[in-house]
Design a protein around this motif. Structure first.
Motif, PDB file in Angstrom:
ATOM      1  N   PRO A 213       0.820  -1.208   0.000  1.00 20.95           N
ATOM      2  CA  PRO A 213       0.000   0.000   0.000  1.00 20.95           C
ATOM      3  C   PRO A 213       0.855   1.259   0.000  1.00 20.95           C
ATOM      4  CG  PRO A 213      -0.010  -1.024   2.172  1.00 20.95           C
ATOM      5  CD  PRO A 213       0.687  -1.979   1.251  1.00 20.95           C
ATOM      6  N   LYS A 214       0.343   2.285  -0.678  1.00 21.42           N
ATOM      7  CA  LYS A 214       1.047   3.552  -0.742  1.00 21.42           C
ATOM      8  C   LYS A 214       0.437   4.542   0.233  1.00 21.42           C
ATOM      9  CE  LYS A 214       2.271   2.929  -5.603  1.00 21.42           C
ATOM     10  NZ  LYS A 214       2.170   3.494  -6.973  1.00 21.42           N
ATOM     11  N   SER A 215       1.251   5.515   0.660  1.00 21.83           N
ATOM     12  CA  SER A 215       0.805   6.477   1.654  1.00 21.83           C
ATOM     13  C   SER A 215       0.352   7.771   0.994  1.00 21.83           C
ATOM     14  CB  SER A 215       1.941   6.762   2.644  1.00 21.83           C
ATOM     15  OG  SER A 215       1.618   7.855   3.450  1.00 21.83           O
ATOM     16  N   ASN A 216      -0.924   8.092   1.142  1.00 28.70           N
ATOM     17  CA  ASN A 216      -1.411   9.383   0.675  1.00 28.70           C
ATOM     18  C   ASN A 216      -1.026  10.495   1.637  1.00 28.70           C
ATOM     19  OD1 ASN A 216      -2.668   8.403  -1.627  1.00 28.70           O
ATOM     20  ND2 ASN A 216      -4.525   7.866  -0.492  1.00 28.70           N
ATOM     21  N   VAL A 217      -0.884  10.167   2.923  1.00 32.04           N
ATOM     22  CA  VAL A 217      -0.524  11.163   3.922  1.00 32.04           C
ATOM     23  C   VAL A 217       0.860  11.724   3.628  1.00 32.04           C
ATOM     24  CG1 VAL A 217      -0.201  11.599   6.382  1.00 32.04           C
ATOM     25  CG2 VAL A 217      -1.941   9.965   5.627  1.00 32.04           C
ATOM     26  N   ALA A 218       1.805  10.850   3.281  1.00 32.63           N
ATOM     27  CA  ALA A 218       3.162  11.303   2.961  1.00 32.63           C
ATOM     28  C   ALA A 218       3.166  12.180   1.722  1.00 32.63           C
ATOM     29  CB  ALA A 218       4.075  10.102   2.773  1.00 32.63           C
TER      30      ALA A 218
ATOM     31  N   VAL B 167      10.953   8.934  12.544  1.00 29.55           N
ATOM     32  CA  VAL B 167      10.535  10.314  12.308  1.00 29.55           C
ATOM     33  C   VAL B 167      10.484  11.010  13.660  1.00 29.55           C
ATOM     34  CG1 VAL B 167       8.760  11.862  11.422  1.00 29.55           C
ATOM     35  CG2 VAL B 167       9.159   9.664  10.304  1.00 29.55           C
ATOM     36  N   ASN B 168      11.316  12.055  13.826  1.00 33.00           N
ATOM     37  CA  ASN B 168      11.365  12.808  15.091  1.00 33.00           C
ATOM     38  C   ASN B 168      11.515  11.885  16.296  1.00 33.00           C
ATOM     39  OD1 ASN B 168      11.123  15.082  13.549  1.00 33.00           O
ATOM     40  ND2 ASN B 168       9.149  15.747  14.379  1.00 33.00           N
TER      41      ASN B 168
ATOM     42  N   SER C  55       0.710   7.429  11.161  1.00 35.14           N
ATOM     43  CA  SER C  55       0.207   7.962  12.421  1.00 35.14           C
ATOM     44  C   SER C  55       1.138   9.040  12.962  1.00 35.14           C
ATOM     45  CB  SER C  55       0.060   6.834  13.442  1.00 35.14           C
ATOM     46  OG  SER C  55      -0.316   7.328  14.708  1.00 35.14           O
ATOM     47  N   THR C  56       2.436   8.828  12.819  1.00 34.14           N
ATOM     48  CA  THR C  56       3.419   9.793  13.326  1.00 34.14           C
ATOM     49  C   THR C  56       3.393  11.087  12.534  1.00 34.14           C
ATOM     50  OG1 THR C  56       4.859   8.000  14.091  1.00 34.14           O
ATOM     51  CG2 THR C  56       5.862  10.180  13.802  1.00 34.14           C
ATOM     52  N   ILE C  57       3.390  10.974  11.216  1.00 31.98           N
ATOM     53  CA  ILE C  57       3.473  12.199  10.397  1.00 31.98           C
ATOM     54  C   ILE C  57       2.150  12.951  10.347  1.00 31.98           C
ATOM     55  CG2 ILE C  57       5.295  11.187   8.990  1.00 31.98           C
ATOM     56  CD1 ILE C  57       3.279  10.873   6.733  1.00 31.98           C
ATOM     57  N   SER C  58       1.045  12.281  10.647  1.00 25.50           N
ATOM     58  CA  SER C  58      -0.255  12.960  10.611  1.00 25.50           C
ATOM     59  C   SER C  58      -0.352  14.040  11.674  1.00 25.50           C
ATOM     60  CB  SER C  58      -1.387  11.952  10.794  1.00 25.50           C
ATOM     61  OG  SER C  58      -1.344  11.369  12.093  1.00 25.50           O
ATOM     62  N   LYS C  59       0.496  13.943  12.712  1.00 26.31           N
ATOM     63  CA  LYS C  59       0.472  14.930  13.800  1.00 26.31           C
ATOM     64  C   LYS C  59       1.309  16.162  13.470  1.00 26.31           C
ATOM     65  CE  LYS C  59       0.010  11.321  17.354  1.00 26.31           C
ATOM     66  NZ  LYS C  59       0.106  10.147  16.449  1.00 26.31           N
ATOM     67  N   LEU C  60       2.083  16.125  12.406  1.00 23.06           N
ATOM     68  CA  LEU C  60       2.960  17.238  12.056  1.00 23.06           C
ATOM     69  C   LEU C  60       2.169  18.362  11.410  1.00 23.06           C
ATOM     70  CD1 LEU C  60       5.948  15.202  10.591  1.00 23.06           C
ATOM     71  CD2 LEU C  60       5.815  16.288  12.847  1.00 23.06           C
ATOM     72  N   ARG C  61       2.584  19.585  11.685  1.00 21.75           N
ATOM     73  CA  ARG C  61       1.922  20.759  11.144  1.00 21.75           C
ATOM     74  C   ARG C  61       2.942  21.683  10.478  1.00 21.75           C
ATOM     75  NH1 ARG C  61      -1.405  17.713  11.836  1.00 21.75           N
ATOM     76  NH2 ARG C  61      -3.311  17.818  13.118  1.00 21.75           N
TER      77      ARG C  61
ATOM     78  N   ASP D 245       9.557  21.237  12.985  1.00 19.09           N
ATOM     79  CA  ASP D 245      10.800  20.602  12.575  1.00 19.09           C
ATOM     80  C   ASP D 245      10.539  19.123  12.318  1.00 19.09           C
ATOM     81  OD1 ASP D 245      12.487  22.828  12.689  1.00 19.09           O
ATOM     82  OD2 ASP D 245      12.730  22.617  14.858  1.00 19.09           O
ATOM     83  N   VAL D 246      11.117  18.608  11.240  1.00 23.09           N
ATOM     84  CA  VAL D 246      10.945  17.203  10.886  1.00 23.09           C
ATOM     85  C   VAL D 246      12.321  16.599  10.630  1.00 23.09           C
ATOM     86  CG1 VAL D 246       9.872  15.547   9.323  1.00 23.09           C
ATOM     87  CG2 VAL D 246       8.734  17.725   9.809  1.00 23.09           C
TER      88      VAL D 246
END
Length: 551
Positions: A451-456, A506-507, A519-525, A529-530
């Protein structure tokens, strides 16, 4: 003698005197005449230029009651935006074969648009992208040198005060940078950076978003079903880079389809003679209440300019697509029963197969699809869905596509002249289409396709997938996600990350699986810093640390 001489001399002298007197008199007359002529001419000239009888003009007072067009333009104009895009040069290493194209006579068509048209080809033909006349595009593509940056201009309109904007997919398709310019922005300001929320190629609708302080002006959406042929309409947009251009016309026709026959089943246009030109793409078509009844999308032309035949996607279609695109999935989900049918069959066929009064003759059935599981076979004739008669293929598509996958429907069909009923579970059109075309790359249930990530993609401009087990074993790592694609000009490209890199953290949060990574990157705004811990797939130097501030 002497006295005679004297007399002669006297006469001679008198003659001279007389001559002098005459000459003097003539000279005086000439001088007097000149003076009099000059005086008369001057007097006449002075009289000719005399403007004492002219009345000065005055600027009249403003009209107290502007017309309806003026009211709409002032009311809606601030919510109509310019959209500028930049496309960076791409290096194509392994171009994929083209799919779709023109449908030959008699070629099958599915309830889920089995032909899978290459929509870019459609717009090139329908909008004149082939540069050979015939049809005309209404987005302004300012191509740079071969292999260089390309700039394009379109329009859009704000539907949510938080910065959500509706435009055409072909305005933002393949763009690496998108800028939205508001009516309040300075002349030389390129505008506000925008990001794509979601697109629907089938209807050529896209939703993008800008982040600006405060509340933005919005349009109001109308009901396109209420638009009647002959109604007045206004179009607002940026033709030929001329922002806030307003044109007027009428609704010329409804339910128009692509004249070339290559458009999507889900495109039924409002036709208008309001002038629409390159750069108008994505702008609103407004009724006399100031409500949006369509999105200006295409023109039919032989000169790349308006000839009075423009097309707009109806607002009711836009509303449905928009609501899907702002959902958590950010995509339009359409129902399907997994069959194909032949459009435009002759009346002789319908009589022989016993459905002269209406129905859909099944051409093929997707193996393992909803219809196949329900027992539908080729040459069956579907005549009704949940008791509602189906008169033709378009009717079938219109009934099935709005249904949610997982819901059920009762099909009435004919087989060898006998009527039967069966319950079918509605499937996802994207998956049944991929299965019917022998391509399961869009089917997340396929065990061979990670599966590919749409969030990324939304956050960083990259696609990721699960790491194959043999690579994990070779690198002696427990998990991670592999970068499968990076969009030029994005955060991931600027870091830089590379295709094939494996992200393990990630972080400082381990991301051994795709769900944990998302789940981790969905919290980034924006502004955070990433930092990624990256293991290059072809490196023996171990992991590296790559980071930056998320735009």
């Amino acid at each position: 003698m002497a006295s005679n001489q004297t007399f002669s001399e006297r006469i001679r002298n008198n003659r001279l005197a007389t001559s002098f007197v005459l000459l003097g008199t003539l000279s005086a007359g000439v001088i007097a005449g000149s003076v009099m002529t000059g005086t008369v001419h001057g007097a006449m000239q002075q009289k000719k230029n005399d403007t004492s009888d002219a009345t000065p003009l005055k600027v009249p007072g403003m009209v107290a009651e502007p017309n309806q067009f003026t009211k709409i333009a002032k009311e809606v104009g601030p919510a109509v935006v310019n959209i500028n895009t930049e496309s960076l040069p791409k290096q194509v290493t392994n171009p994929r074969a083209r799919r779709g194209g023109r449908r030959a006579p008699g070629q099958g068509q599915g309830d889920d648009d089995q032909q899978q048209n290459d929509m870019q080809d459609f717009f090139n033909r329908f909008f004149g992208g082939n540069g050979q006349g015939g049809d005309g595009d209404d987005d302004d593509d300012q191509g740079g040198p071969a292999g260089g940056e390309r700039h394009a201009l379109g329009s859009g309109f704000i539907v949510d005060p938080h910065g959500y904007i509706v435009t055409n997919n072909h305005v933002v398709d393949k763009a690496d940078r998108i800028y939205v310019k508001l009516t309040t922005d300075p002349e030389n300001d390129p505008g506000h950076p925008a990001r794509v929320i979601g697109v629907d190629k089938e209807t050529d609708i896209a939703v993008i978003k800008i982040d600006v302080p405060g509340s933005l002006p919005t349009v109001k959406l109308g009901n396109s079903d209420g638009a009647q042929v002959g109604d007045w309409v206004l179009a607002i947009g940026s033709p030929f880079s001329l922002s806030q251009t307003v044109t007027a016309g009428i609704v010329s026709a409804k339910n128009r389809v692509d004249p070339s026959g290559a458009g999507s089943q889900f495109q039924k246009f409002i036709q208008t003679d309001a002038a629409i030109n390159p750069g108008n793409s994505g702008g609103p078509l407004l009724d006399m209440s100031g409500s949006v009844v369509g999105v200006n999308t295409a023109i039919y032309t032989q000169s790349m300019g308006s000839v009075g035949v423009g097309f707009a996607v109806p607002s009711n279609t836009v509303i449905n697509v928009y609501n899907n695109l702002i959902s958590p999935e950010h995509k339009v989900v359409r129902g399907s029963i997994g069959i194909s049918f032949q459009p435009g069959i002759s009346s002789a066929v319908s009589r022989i197969y016993g459905f002269a009064k209406g129905g859909v003759l099944v051409s093929t059935v997707t193996p393992g699809g909803p219809a196949a599981k329900a027992g539908i076979k080729p040459q069956d004739v579907i005549t009704a869905i949940d008791g509602t008669p189906v008169k033709d293929g378009d009717d079938l598509v219109s009934n099935v596509s709005p249904r949610r996958p997982g819901s059920t429907a009762r099909l009435t069909y004919l087989r060898d002249g006998k009527e039967s009923n069966v319950t079918v579970t509605i499937g996802d059109r994207a998956q049944t289409t991929a299965a019917m075309n022998g391509d399961d790359s869009d089917d997340d249930s396929s065990p061979n396709t990670p599966p590919k990530s749409n969030v990324a993609q939304d956050k960083f401009g990259m696609s990721v997938s699960a790491v194959p087990a043999e690579i994990l074993s070779r690198l002696k790592i427990s998990g991670g996600v592999m970068i499968t694609n990076i969009k030029p000009g994005t955060f991931a490209d600027d870091l830089p990350l590379q295709k094939g890199d494996i992200i393990t953290e990630v972080n400082r949060h381990a991301t051994p699986t795709l769900p944990e990574f998302e789940s981790t990157i969905s919290k980034l705004r924006s502004g955070d810093d990433v930092v990624f811990v990256v293991r290059p797939v072809n490196s023996r130097n171990g992991s590296s640390f790559v980071g930056g501030k998320l735009p």
